[in-house]
Design a protein around this motif. Sequence first.
Motif, PDB file in Angstrom:
ATOM      1  N   ILE A 139      75.524  28.781  41.043  1.00 40.48           N
ATOM      2  CA  ILE A 139      75.026  27.484  41.017  1.00 40.48           C
ATOM      3  C   ILE A 139      73.649  27.470  41.933  1.00 40.48           C
ATOM      4  O   ILE A 139      73.856  27.630  43.168  1.00 40.48           O
ATOM      5  N   PRO A 140      72.413  27.717  41.326  1.00 43.72           N
ATOM      6  CA  PRO A 140      71.361  28.063  42.219  1.00 43.72           C
ATOM      7  C   PRO A 140      70.789  27.050  43.365  1.00 43.72           C
ATOM      8  O   PRO A 140      70.284  27.379  44.381  1.00 43.72           O
ATOM      9  N   ASP A 141      71.442  25.691  43.118  1.00 43.38           N
ATOM     10  CA  ASP A 141      71.032  24.600  43.942  1.00 43.38           C
ATOM     11  C   ASP A 141      71.974  24.568  45.159  1.00 43.38           C
ATOM     12  O   ASP A 141      71.759  24.167  46.022  1.00 43.38           O
ATOM     13  N   VAL A 142      73.111  25.286  45.061  1.00 36.36           N
ATOM     14  CA  VAL A 142      74.041  25.816  46.157  1.00 36.36           C
ATOM     15  C   VAL A 142      73.439  26.952  46.969  1.00 36.36           C
ATOM     16  O   VAL A 142      73.554  27.975  46.215  1.00 36.36           O
ATOM     17  N   VAL A 143      73.267  26.654  48.271  1.00 32.90           N
ATOM     18  CA  VAL A 143      72.610  27.960  49.027  1.00 32.90           C
ATOM     19  C   VAL A 143      73.583  28.504  50.084  1.00 32.90           C
ATOM     20  O   VAL A 143      73.675  27.584  50.790  1.00 32.90           O
ATOM     21  N   HIS A 175      63.642  26.464  51.621  1.00 38.43           N
ATOM     22  CA  HIS A 175      64.561  27.147  50.869  1.00 38.43           C
ATOM     23  C   HIS A 175      65.457  26.235  49.966  1.00 38.43           C
ATOM     24  O   HIS A 175      66.186  26.578  49.092  1.00 38.43           O
ATOM     25  N   CYS A 176      65.530  24.891  50.671  1.00 41.10           N
ATOM     26  CA  CYS A 176      66.606  24.277  49.699  1.00 41.10           C
ATOM     27  C   CYS A 176      65.989  22.921  49.472  1.00 41.10           C
ATOM     28  O   CYS A 176      66.880  21.988  48.701  1.00 41.10           O
ATOM     29  N   GLY A 197      74.166  14.989  50.463  1.00 44.61           N
ATOM     30  CA  GLY A 197      74.114  16.371  50.561  1.00 44.61           C
ATOM     31  C   GLY A 197      74.615  16.809  51.977  1.00 44.61           C
ATOM     32  O   GLY A 197      74.700  15.994  52.646  1.00 44.61           O
ATOM     33  N   LYS A 198      75.061  18.088  51.899  1.00 49.54           N
ATOM     34  CA  LYS A 198      75.858  18.439  52.941  1.00 49.54           C
ATOM     35  C   LYS A 198      75.546  19.755  53.418  1.00 49.54           C
ATOM     36  O   LYS A 198      75.482  20.812  52.590  1.00 49.54           O
ATOM     37  N   LEU A 199      75.500  20.098  54.614  1.00 50.17           N
ATOM     38  CA  LEU A 199      75.208  21.337  55.172  1.00 50.17           C
ATOM     39  C   LEU A 199      76.401  21.537  55.909  1.00 50.17           C
ATOM     40  O   LEU A 199      76.618  21.180  57.186  1.00 50.17           O
ATOM     41  N   VAL A 200      77.224  22.658  55.702  1.00 43.49           N
ATOM     42  CA  VAL A 200      78.541  22.800  56.258  1.00 43.49           C
ATOM     43  C   VAL A 200      78.699  23.897  56.689  1.00 43.49           C
ATOM     44  O   VAL A 200      78.122  25.296  56.372  1.00 43.49           O
ATOM     45  N   ARG A 201      79.703  24.249  57.890  1.00 42.82           N
ATOM     46  CA  ARG A 201      79.856  25.445  58.563  1.00 42.82           C
ATOM     47  C   ARG A 201      81.395  25.295  59.189  1.00 42.82           C
ATOM     48  O   ARG A 201      81.775  24.355  59.616  1.00 42.82           O
ATOM     49  N   VAL A 202      81.941  26.294  59.518  1.00 44.13           N
ATOM     50  CA  VAL A 202      83.182  26.589  60.396  1.00 44.13           C
ATOM     51  C   VAL A 202      83.066  27.002  61.557  1.00 44.13           C
ATOM     52  O   VAL A 202      82.176  28.213  61.580  1.00 44.13           O
ATOM     53  N   LEU A 258      75.117  22.200  50.030  1.00 39.79           N
ATOM     54  CA  LEU A 258      75.686  21.512  48.842  1.00 39.79           C
ATOM     55  C   LEU A 258      74.461  20.084  48.525  1.00 39.79           C
ATOM     56  O   LEU A 258      74.668  19.260  49.605  1.00 39.79           O
ATOM     57  N   PRO A 259      73.923  20.218  47.774  1.00 34.66           N
ATOM     58  CA  PRO A 259      72.880  19.006  47.518  1.00 34.66           C
ATOM     59  C   PRO A 259      73.570  17.817  47.023  1.00 34.66           C
ATOM     60  O   PRO A 259      74.669  17.704  46.653  1.00 34.66           O
TER      61      PRO A 259
END
Length: 182
Positions: free
Chosen positions: A8-12, A38-39, A69-74, A111-112
């Motif tokens: 899904i190109p909008d998910v980076v 880029h996003c 929109g979310k920019l996620v990380r662990v 994730l937008p």
Amino acid sequence: MIYEKLEIPDVVLLTPKVFGDERGFFMETFRQSEFERHCGNYTFVQDNHSLSTHGILRGLHYQHDKPQGKLVRVTRGEVFDVAVDLRQSSPTFGQWVGVTLSAENRQLLWLPPGFAHAFYVTSQEAEFQYKCTDYYNPGDEHCIRWDDPTLAIEWPMMEKNEPLVSEKDQAGKTFKESLKFS
């Protein structure tokens, strides 16, 4: 930072450059100008941090009137992270994408707005951090069931038992019943 568009190109997927030696490491996790290039042109207004144990599944969550929109990380442990496209005008409407995020791979996922989001903890514990483009609004939260048959998400369950989900998430709607975006 390497920016990779997924199925899904909008998910980076973002992979930071890590500089390390015997003392430890350094990495840049966010740079506004590069992110915009880029996003897209988004501003983050809220940061969140959660801790979950093995087998916990949180989601599929989204806000409809004030989508985030979310920019996620662990930052500790590992999760399988999922984004579901709820934008009816999108060529990938109703599709999902999943990636493994971990403290080891140090990757981030963008994730937008217009996506439902969930993660499943595959390690003993996981600390999950994310930036949001809008504020959490409890009156606007929605949930799609993690095991929705239409979406058929391929969760990497380690046991034959179902994941541990909250009562609220267990009562989530099906994809067909859920609110969508234009």
